[in-house]
Design a protein around this motif. Structure first.
Motif, PDB file in Angstrom:
ATOM      1  N   ARG A 246       0.909  -1.112  -0.099  1.00 38.90           N
ATOM      2  CA  ARG A 246      -0.068  -0.069  -0.008  1.00 38.90           C
ATOM      3  C   ARG A 246       0.878   1.285   0.060  1.00 38.90           C
ATOM      4  O   ARG A 246       0.457   2.459  -0.625  1.00 38.90           O
ATOM      5  N   ALA A 247       1.906   1.292   0.889  1.00 47.03           N
ATOM      6  CA  ALA A 247       2.870   2.439   0.700  1.00 47.03           C
ATOM      7  C   ALA A 247       3.609   2.559  -0.655  1.00 47.03           C
ATOM      8  O   ALA A 247       3.479   3.822  -1.027  1.00 47.03           O
ATOM      9  N   LEU A 248       3.788   1.550  -1.395  1.00 47.13           N
ATOM     10  CA  LEU A 248       4.369   1.807  -2.600  1.00 47.13           C
ATOM     11  C   LEU A 248       3.441   2.158  -3.707  1.00 47.13           C
ATOM     12  O   LEU A 248       3.750   3.036  -4.365  1.00 47.13           O
ATOM     13  N   SER A 249       2.294   1.608  -3.405  1.00 49.18           N
ATOM     14  CA  SER A 249       1.060   2.236  -4.415  1.00 49.18           C
ATOM     15  C   SER A 249       0.852   3.723  -4.122  1.00 49.18           C
ATOM     16  O   SER A 249       0.844   4.406  -5.131  1.00 49.18           O
ATOM     17  N   GLU A 250       0.720   4.122  -2.956  1.00 47.77           N
ATOM     18  CA  GLU A 250       0.525   5.581  -2.687  1.00 47.77           C
ATOM     19  C   GLU A 250       1.719   6.238  -3.207  1.00 47.77           C
ATOM     20  O   GLU A 250       1.645   7.387  -3.908  1.00 47.77           O
ATOM     21  N   ALA A 251       3.017   5.729  -2.975  1.00 44.31           N
ATOM     22  CA  ALA A 251       4.140   6.624  -3.850  1.00 44.31           C
ATOM     23  C   ALA A 251       4.067   6.735  -5.364  1.00 44.31           C
ATOM     24  O   ALA A 251       4.283   7.910  -5.830  1.00 44.31           O
ATOM     25  N   PHE A 252       3.743   5.776  -5.687  1.00 44.57           N
ATOM     26  CA  PHE A 252       3.596   5.817  -7.467  1.00 44.57           C
ATOM     27  C   PHE A 252       2.543   6.631  -7.685  1.00 44.57           C
ATOM     28  O   PHE A 252       2.425   7.380  -8.541  1.00 44.57           O
ATOM     29  N   GLN A 253       1.384   6.747  -7.025  1.00 44.57           N
ATOM     30  CA  GLN A 253       0.201   7.659  -7.387  1.00 44.57           C
ATOM     31  C   GLN A 253       0.378   8.877  -7.548  1.00 44.57           C
ATOM     32  O   GLN A 253       0.230   9.805  -8.007  1.00 44.57           O
ATOM     33  N   ILE A 254       1.238   9.200  -6.066  1.00 45.68           N
ATOM     34  CA  ILE A 254       1.669  10.927  -6.072  1.00 45.68           C
ATOM     35  C   ILE A 254       2.472  11.268  -7.325  1.00 45.68           C
ATOM     36  O   ILE A 254       2.232  12.346  -7.809  1.00 45.68           O
ATOM     37  N   PHE A 258       1.444  13.913  -9.866  1.00 51.19           N
ATOM     38  CA  PHE A 258       2.019  15.309 -10.276  1.00 51.19           C
ATOM     39  C   PHE A 258       2.656  15.221 -11.705  1.00 51.19           C
ATOM     40  O   PHE A 258       2.763  16.584 -12.206  1.00 51.19           O
ATOM     41  N   GLN A 259       3.125  14.332 -12.000  1.00 56.32           N
ATOM     42  CA  GLN A 259       3.712  14.424 -13.619  1.00 56.32           C
ATOM     43  C   GLN A 259       2.581  14.621 -14.519  1.00 56.32           C
ATOM     44  O   GLN A 259       2.751  15.292 -15.400  1.00 56.32           O
ATOM     45  N   GLU A 260       1.497  14.056 -14.358  1.00 54.33           N
ATOM     46  CA  GLU A 260       0.393  14.385 -15.243  1.00 54.33           C
ATOM     47  C   GLU A 260      -0.091  15.692 -15.231  1.00 54.33           C
ATOM     48  O   GLU A 260      -0.598  16.261 -16.178  1.00 54.33           O
ATOM     49  N   ALA A 261      -0.030  16.244 -14.108  1.00 55.46           N
ATOM     50  CA  ALA A 261      -0.565  17.609 -13.756  1.00 55.46           C
ATOM     51  C   ALA A 261       0.292  18.796 -13.994  1.00 55.46           C
ATOM     52  O   ALA A 261       0.189  20.106 -14.229  1.00 55.46           O
ATOM     53  N   GLY A 262       1.505  18.466 -14.624  1.00 49.32           N
ATOM     54  CA  GLY A 262       2.868  19.344 -14.735  1.00 49.32           C
ATOM     55  C   GLY A 262       3.135  20.056 -13.507  1.00 49.32           C
ATOM     56  O   GLY A 262       3.518  21.136 -13.728  1.00 49.32           O
ATOM     57  N   CYS A 267      10.932  16.049 -13.991  1.00 48.40           N
ATOM     58  CA  CYS A 267      12.143  15.467 -14.725  1.00 48.40           C
ATOM     59  C   CYS A 267      12.205  13.983 -13.995  1.00 48.40           C
ATOM     60  O   CYS A 267      11.120  13.465 -14.155  1.00 48.40           O
ATOM     61  N   SER A 268      13.151  13.843 -13.309  1.00 49.18           N
ATOM     62  CA  SER A 268      13.462  12.452 -12.912  1.00 49.18           C
ATOM     63  C   SER A 268      12.408  12.187 -11.640  1.00 49.18           C
ATOM     64  O   SER A 268      12.191  13.175 -10.912  1.00 49.18           O
ATOM     65  N   GLN A 269      12.214  11.061 -11.469  1.00 51.60           N
ATOM     66  CA  GLN A 269      11.296  10.629 -10.427  1.00 51.60           C
ATOM     67  C   GLN A 269      11.747   9.464  -9.618  1.00 51.60           C
ATOM     68  O   GLN A 269      12.402   8.400 -10.295  1.00 51.60           O
TER      69      GLN A 269
END
Length: 1014
Positions: A246-254, A258-262, A267-269
């Motif tokens: 669940r922690a990894l899922s939350e991190a990927f979603q954030i 942010f990437q999609e919202a510009g 750059c790197s993630q």
């Protein structure tokens, strides 16, 4: 400015080329033996008088260009942190290779003598600095400076990045593991800068953001946020079972949102997973969010010595373009965390993209012991660094993308701002710089230091002060937006400018002109105030006549202004500006570059003001009786920065000896501002006098103020165009002003003769106050210099109510406040002395065991004769003292007399009596006479205070402010991935080991029954 900065970039490019060529021609030698100049050991001798190893003779000489430090301008020296072994083969080969930089350092400095420090920070940890200097350890004999932790290194080595740190707080992480995990998080935070974005998620049975306010977002990794995160990490507690999916899922979603919202770095993630390895169900999460593109790198940090989970931790990293390391001790964290920077730098290295990086403002601490940061403010050095990465060009290592290090050079911001001609900006004008993130590089209102006791210390957030916090009248953010976007333009704005440490305020209309500085992330702003800076007074005079008057012993020029360029030719550096001007005008040194328009103004001012010296001398001679000498000195300043002064008493009898000296910057022409007496006089009507009360030896002196300065502006009008050409004034003793005032109140006029009533009558109470409500004259000396509202709240309240005074609210977004009283559980030990004793015992045992464990592991790692190396032991965070000041926002009132109200009178109802008063403006001055009836007690009225109060934000507003994403301009370059990078170079297991007894010992610290410690 652009020319100056371009020269710095060229110097750094020369170093990059030399370093990469030297590496290309160097073959690694595992058994290399090589002596070099170790910055700590140079010139050190042993008991027999022989130089110690790596400590040969190194000639050091004081150099004015380098702040009079002892340096060697022919050679560089090498510094290493205490925890980096100075004879490691990687270190020796790197130092040997980088010897090739010595001639380039010297050539750069000869080509551009305005260069300051030049250096090469190696990825292995050594730091080569030119000119060579002796490095001083701290009071514990430790060198903690590691170039790889510096902003200039990190920003040049990697592209901007979004980072989510995921830390395991399950029960298995208790004890030493959690201590190491916290230190690892802190070390990662130290590698982030203002172009990066971050958040931290802790997980056990459930996930939680360690700052709930940051739920679901990334925040800029500026100093404020990094320090806030560190405090919260320090408070993490362990419990429950670790559920990582669940922690990894939350991190990927954030990161995805942010990437999609510009938003974020664009750059790197990366995700940083910190755990003891007990992870399950992670593969479906990685498959869902990160495969097949693997746009998010995952770095894994295995905490502790357990290796049974090492394979799965390495698998996670290697299958997501990351890196795996195992961190068994506190001393391991630094080196292991640095590995992720090498991975992120690979795309840039493979491409050989030498991006030029400029840093935010920071204080010079590379070559000074930490204590020297707390010296006087004039020793403060705010810098920016230009840096570039250095790569290995060897074909066999291309896919590995090996970063050799970073080269850089410092630029003193003060020297850069001298390029803005101060005399053209007028009495209230100024120039300022800000970064692509909106942070201030240089501004007259930037106050990076605060006083704690007798020491001056850097504020925690001194280099993340936003433009909106100094130009706070820009409510709509128009100026900030335009400058961050690199636009060229102008706008006008009504502003309130604080004066005299916030006691006074000027109401001005400012014109702001702004543009970007090419090839940098910086923008320049220039401010001109209406009524000033539009016209200047120019006159013709011969050089011969001007020189004669310029050489008067009581004449000086603004030391910070550039009349002639003296920082290029070493022979010119010891010249004062006045000496340089004279050498240029007399033809002694035609090679000097001088501002001829400014020199023309200076010569004209010198000739025009020369008669003042004779006038002042005549006045002094006429008052031959020492007792009649009521004036200590007379002074005059012109717009060209020329200052004349004449003493009417012996120098030992001057009441305020700091006045017109560098010790009292407010009374001098400086790079940032005109003198206070000049600025106040310029805003008064022509012929009007400004009175200002001063303490005899400055604000620190005890007792009543003893000195008054009186100044007035000299305005010249030609063809209906008016310019303030100068200001003139005197410093007089307070006793004379009082004596004159009391005498005047006894005389009603030539026709009427003596007044029937006088201020010295017992039934009258008289004050002379200035236009901001401060008492100059009172029958009670202890009231002089204080604010009227503090002495007589009833009278000030009435004057405010009648509109004689108005209250203006000012804001300070760089204030320092005492934190609110907050104790977590300090009272808990009082419940049970036994519990307190056991808790203290457990803490002590743990501290000792941590120390033993560190020494054991360090020794086992370096058992092969590397006994010279030392370990650095510390906790990442110590509990802060409750009384330490913290950054805050404050509001404070300033009181201003309304000039339209020249006289007033009234009656104050004070319960059982009435208090009458009369107010009269004293003509042609900033003074008011107040006469009141002292017989009525009006203490029912509270005092009116001019005190700053902290602006308190409720939880919602505070959270909104913390979450707000201010406009910023992302850096131009981004290197997130490269198809040729070797993703299988992704780390391995640690080879550290410790003796079994030491590994078992920590268990003893936790055998105390937990119920006794509750």
């Amino acid at each position: 400015m652009e020319t100056m900065l371009r020269r710095k970039v060229e110097a750094v490019q020369n170093l990059v080329e030399a370093a990469e060529e030297a590496d290309l021609n160097h073959e690694f030698n595992e058994s290399l033996v090589f002596d070099y100049y170790n910055s700590v050991l140079i010139n050190e001798k042993d008991a027999s008088g022989a130089y110690v190893e790596l400590g040969a003779e190194f000639i050091l000489e004081a150099n004015a260009h380098f702040s009079d430090l002892l340096v060697n301008t022919s050679l560089s020296s090498v510094q290493l942190p205490t925890d980096v072994y100075n004879k490691d083969p990687d270190i020796l080969n790197g130092i040997y290779m980088s010897e090739a930089l010595n001639p380039v350092f010297v050539e750069n400095f000869q080509r551009d003598p305005t260069l300051t420090w030049q250096y090469f920070g190696s990825s292995t940890g050594f730091f080569r600095i030119y000119p060579g200097i002796k490095w001083t350890p701290d009071e514990n004999g430790v060198i903690t400076f590691d170039c790889r932790n510096r902003g200039w290194y990190i920003q040049a080595a990697t592209s901007p990045k979004d980072v989510v740190i995921v830390v395991d707080t399950s029960g298995s992480m208790k004890g030493l593991r959690m201590t190491i995990a916290k230190h690892t998080v802190s070390t990662i935070l130290d590698t982030l800068g203002e172009n990066d974005f971050v958040n931290i998620i802790a997980y056990n049975d459930y996930i939680h953001y360690i700052e709930p306010c940051f739920k679901g977002i990334l925040v800029q990794a500026d100093r404020d946020n990094r320090e806030h995160f560190k405090q919260l990490v320090d408070e993490l507690m362990v419990k429950g079972v670790g559920v990582v999916d669940r922690a990894l899922s939350e991190a990927f979603q954030i990161l995805q949102q942010f990437q999609e919202a510009g938003q974020g770095s664009l750059c790197s993630q990366a995700i940083m997973l910190i755990t003891d390895g007990a992870v399950e169900d992670y593969e479906p999460v990685l498959e869902k969010y990160n495969w097949p593109d693997r746009k998010v790198r995952v770095f894994t940090y295995l905490i502790g010595r357990e290796v049974s989970f090492a394979d799965r931790m390495k698998w996670i990293a290697c299958n997501n373009k990351g890196y795996y390391t195992q961190i068994s001790t506190l001393a391991d964290a630094q080196e292991n965390v640095m590995e992720y920077l090498h991975v992120l730098s690979r795309p840039m290295v493979i491409n050989h993209d030498h991006d030029v990086t400029w840093t935010e403002a920071y204080m010079d601490s590379k070559v000074r012991p930490p204590a020297t940061l707390y010296l006087q403010a004039q020793s403060l050095a705010l810098l920016t660094t230009v840096a570039m990465p250095v790569f290995s060009k060897k074909n066999e290592t291309r896919s590995h993308g090996i970063l050799l290090g970073v080269v850089g050079s410092d630029v003193a911001l003060r020297e850069l701002m001298k390029r803005a001609p101060r005399y053209k900006l007028g009495v209230h004008g100024y120039a300022f710089l800000n970064t692509n993130n909106g942070y201030i590089l240089s501004h007259p209102d930037l106050r990076p230091l605060y006083r704690e006791g007798k020491k001056l210390k850097p504020k925690p957030n001194y280099n993340s002060v936003d433009l909106s916090e100094v130009e706070w009248e820009d409510q709509a953010g128009t100026l900030r937006t335009a400058m961050i976007n690199g636009e060229t333009g102008s706008l006008s704005m009504d502003v309130k400018v604080p004066l005299d440490r916030g006691k006074r305020v000027l109401f001005l209309t400012n014109d702001y002109f702004f543009t970007d500085i090419s090839d940098t992330p910086f923008s320049l702003g220039v401010v001109l105030s209406h009524g000033h800076g539009e016209y200047i007074l120019l006159g013709n005079t011969s050089v011969k006549e001007g020189l004669h008057d310029l050489l008067h012993p009581d004449l000086s020029l603004a030391g910070d202004w550039i009349y002639c360029v003296t920082d290029i030719d070493p022979d010119h550096r010891k010249l004062s500006q006045l000496e340089a001007v004279v050498r240029f005008l007399t033809g002694q040194d035609p090679a000097l570059e001088c501002d001829e328009e400014l020199l023309q103004e200076v010569l004209f001012d010198a000739v025009v003001t020369a008669p003042m010296e004779a006038y002042w001398t005549a006045l002094a001679l006429n008052s031959s009786d020492e007792s009649e000498r009521v004036v200590d000195m007379a002074f005059l300043g012109t717009r060209a920065g020329l200052l004349r002064s004449s003493l009417f008493v012996g120098s030992e009898k001057v009441s305020d000896k700091r006045f017109l000296t560098p010790a009292d910057e407010a009374s001098m022409f400086t790079l940032d501002q005109f003198p206070l007496w000049y600025r106040q006089a310029a805003e008064q009507p022509p012929g009007s006098m400004v009175f200002n009360l001063r303490s005899a030896e400055g604000p620190e002196s005890a007792g009543a103020p003893e000195v008054v300065t009186v100044s007035t502006a000299v305005a010249v009008t030609v063809d209906n165009r008016t310019a303030i050409a100068a200001a003139v004034g005197v410093q007089m003793r307070m006793e004379f002003l009082q004596r004159t005032f009391w005498a005047a109140t006894r005389q009603c006029g030539a026709a009427e003769g003596p007044c029937p009533e006088s201020c010295q009558d017992s039934d009258l109470d008289c004050f002379v106050i200035d236009s901001n409500g401060f008492i100059l004259i009172s029958e009670r000396p202890q009231e002089m210099g204080r604010f009227l509202g503090e002495v007589d709240g009833a009278l000030m309240t009435q004057l405010l109510g009648m509109g004689v005074f108005s209250q203006v609210t000012m804001y300070d977004y760089q204030a320092m406040c005492k934190p609110s009283t907050h104790h977590h559980s300090a009272s808990q030990p009082l419940v049970s002395p036994v519990s307190a004793l056991l808790a203290a015992t457990r803490w002590l045992v743990n501290e000792l065991l941590l120390l033993l464990l560190e020494w054991s592991t360090w020794g086992s790692r370096h058992w092969d004769g590397r006994a010279e190396a030392k370990a650095v032991f510390h906790h990442s965070h110590k509990h802060k003292k409750q009384d330490v000041l913290q950054p805050c926002d404050t509001a404070y009132p300033v009181f201003v007399h309304q000039v339209a109200v020249q006289e007033a009178n009234g009656i104050i109802e004070c319960g059982g009596c009435q208090k009458t008063f009369v107010m009269q403006q004293i003509p042609a001055s900033n003074l008011l006479l107040l006469v009141t009836d002292p017989t009525c007690d009006c203490s029912i009225f509270p005092p009116v205070l001019q005190e700053a109060t902290e602006v308190k934000y409720n939880a919602t507003v505070k959270c909104d402010r913390m979450r707000s994403q201010k406009l910023r301009r992302r850096p131009d370059a981004c290197h997130a991935f490269h198809p040729e990078e070797n993703a299988q170079d992704c780390g391995g297991t640690s080879d550290t080991s410790a003796s079994l007894p030491l590994l078992l010992l920590p268990l003893g610290a936790w055998v105390l029954p937990p119920q006794l410690l509750r």
